[in-house]
Scaffold this active site. Structure first.
Site, mmCIF file in Angstrom:
data_model
loop_
_atom_site.group_PDB
_atom_site.id
_atom_site.type_symbol
_atom_site.label_atom_id
_atom_site.label_comp_id
_atom_site.label_asym_id
_atom_site.label_seq_id
_atom_site.Cartn_x
_atom_site.Cartn_y
_atom_site.Cartn_z
ATOM 1 N N ARG A 77 15.265 24.006 78.517
ATOM 2 C CA ARG A 77 15.094 22.554 78.599
ATOM 3 C C ARG A 77 15.880 21.802 77.506
ATOM 4 N NH1 ARG A 77 11.667 20.580 82.035
ATOM 5 N NH2 ARG A 77 10.335 22.406 82.279
ATOM 6 N N ARG A 103 11.495 15.836 86.277
ATOM 7 C CA ARG A 103 11.656 16.915 85.312
ATOM 8 C C ARG A 103 11.077 16.504 83.964
ATOM 9 N NH1 ARG A 103 14.924 21.349 84.497
ATOM 10 N NH2 ARG A 103 15.616 21.344 82.329
ATOM 11 N N HIS A 121 5.576 4.414 87.121
ATOM 12 C CA HIS A 121 4.571 5.359 87.627
ATOM 13 C C HIS A 121 3.674 4.630 88.626
ATOM 14 C CE1 HIS A 121 2.037 8.882 87.640
ATOM 15 N NE2 HIS A 121 0.992 8.087 87.531
HETATM 16 C C1 GRF Z 1 7.865 6.137 92.753
HETATM 17 O O1 GRF Z 1 6.609 5.945 93.345
HETATM 18 C C2 GRF Z 1 7.764 6.158 91.257
HETATM 19 O O2 GRF Z 1 6.765 5.319 90.762
HETATM 20 C C3 GRF Z 1 7.406 7.589 90.984
HETATM 21 O O3 GRF Z 1 8.142 8.330 91.917
HETATM 22 C C4 GRF Z 1 8.416 7.529 93.056
HETATM 23 C C5 GRF Z 1 9.889 7.523 93.218
HETATM 24 O O4 GRF Z 1 10.300 6.887 94.393
HETATM 25 N N1 GRF Z 1 7.669 7.936 89.604
HETATM 26 P P1 GRF Z 1 11.818 6.512 94.617
HETATM 27 O O5 GRF Z 1 12.631 7.799 94.397
HETATM 28 O O6 GRF Z 1 12.187 5.460 93.610
HETATM 29 O O7 GRF Z 1 11.913 6.035 96.019
#
Ligand code: GRF
Length: 213
Positions: A77, A103, A121
């Site tokens: 990593r 990741r 998130h």
């Molecule tokens: C989103 O819901 C984001 O909040 C989460 O992963 C998803 C990614 O969706 N971390 P995208 O690839 O932007 O369509």
């Protein structure tokens, strides 16, 4: 953590890098926002850890450099993250946006971009960090769900919260219908927060972020 967002030189647009592992709908929302006249940021590179991530195609279609960094090419990593930091530094990236990056990031990266990396998130943090946040929300029977944009730190979906948006949870929601409702808010909120950062209006004070209106 204490820090101040850099105020860009008048007229210069903030140089943004995006990390994405999959579909890239948040990346698309950011790319679309940067096309608006006067938007104070531009995406200069998109990095993916999955070769077939649609996000790579979205970047290319927008004329933005798309870089696939294959985890298999690195011993561990920290080695991967060192290459990532090197690529971003070479492009003079000033702000990183984690838009569906799957990741785990090591201190090699986190320290290099402390106070300069935003994550999105799909929950109202600190509730439901980690994977499948929408399913966690449904399993808990919460009546309100949402999304959070926060500065990244060494934890999993921890770090000072910049913005949150809520949506109702409906009786007949599935993981997919709830995710779709939350995504609408994500797509609105992430570009807004990038604008605030670019305009030098975010200040991190301990666990809190002050937003200059
Ligand atoms: C989103 O819901 C984001 O909040 C989460 O992963 C998803 C990614 O969706 N971390 P995208 O690839 O932007 O369509």
């Amino acid at each position: 953590m204490t820090g101040h967002a850099d105020v860009p030189v008048r007229g210069a647009r903030l140089r943004v890098g995006v990390l994405a592992s999959g579909r890239g709908s948040n990346l698309q929302a950011i790319l679309d926002a940067t096309r608006a006249p006067g938007y104070p940021a531009q995406v200069v590179i998109v990095v993916c850890d999955r070769e077939r991530a649609p996000a790579l195609e979205r970047a290319r279609a927008a004329g933005v450099e798309a870089l696939f960094l294959n985890p298999k090419d690195f011993a561990d990593r920290p080695a991967y993250d060192a290459a990532l930091v090197k690529a971003l530094t070479a492009r003079r990236v000033e702000l990183m946006c984690h838009a569906g990056w799957m990741r785990i990031l090591s201190p090699v990266y986190i320290d290099a971009f402390a106070g300069r990396a935003l994550n999105i998130h799909p929950s109202l943090l600190p509730s439901f960090p980690g994977l499948r946040a929408q399913r966690q929300a449904l399993e808990h029977g919460v009546k309100v769900a949402g999304a959070t944009v926060h500065f990244s730190d060494e934890g999993m979906d921890t770090g000072p919260i910049v913005a949150q948006a809520s949506v109702p949870v409906l009786e007949d929601d599935t993981e997919d219908t709830l995710a779709a409702r939350i995504l609408v808010e994500e797509h609105r909120m992430f570009p807004e927060v990038i604008r605030l950062f670019a305009e030098g209006r975010l200040t991190i004070e301990g666990r809190c972020v002050r937003v200059k209106r």
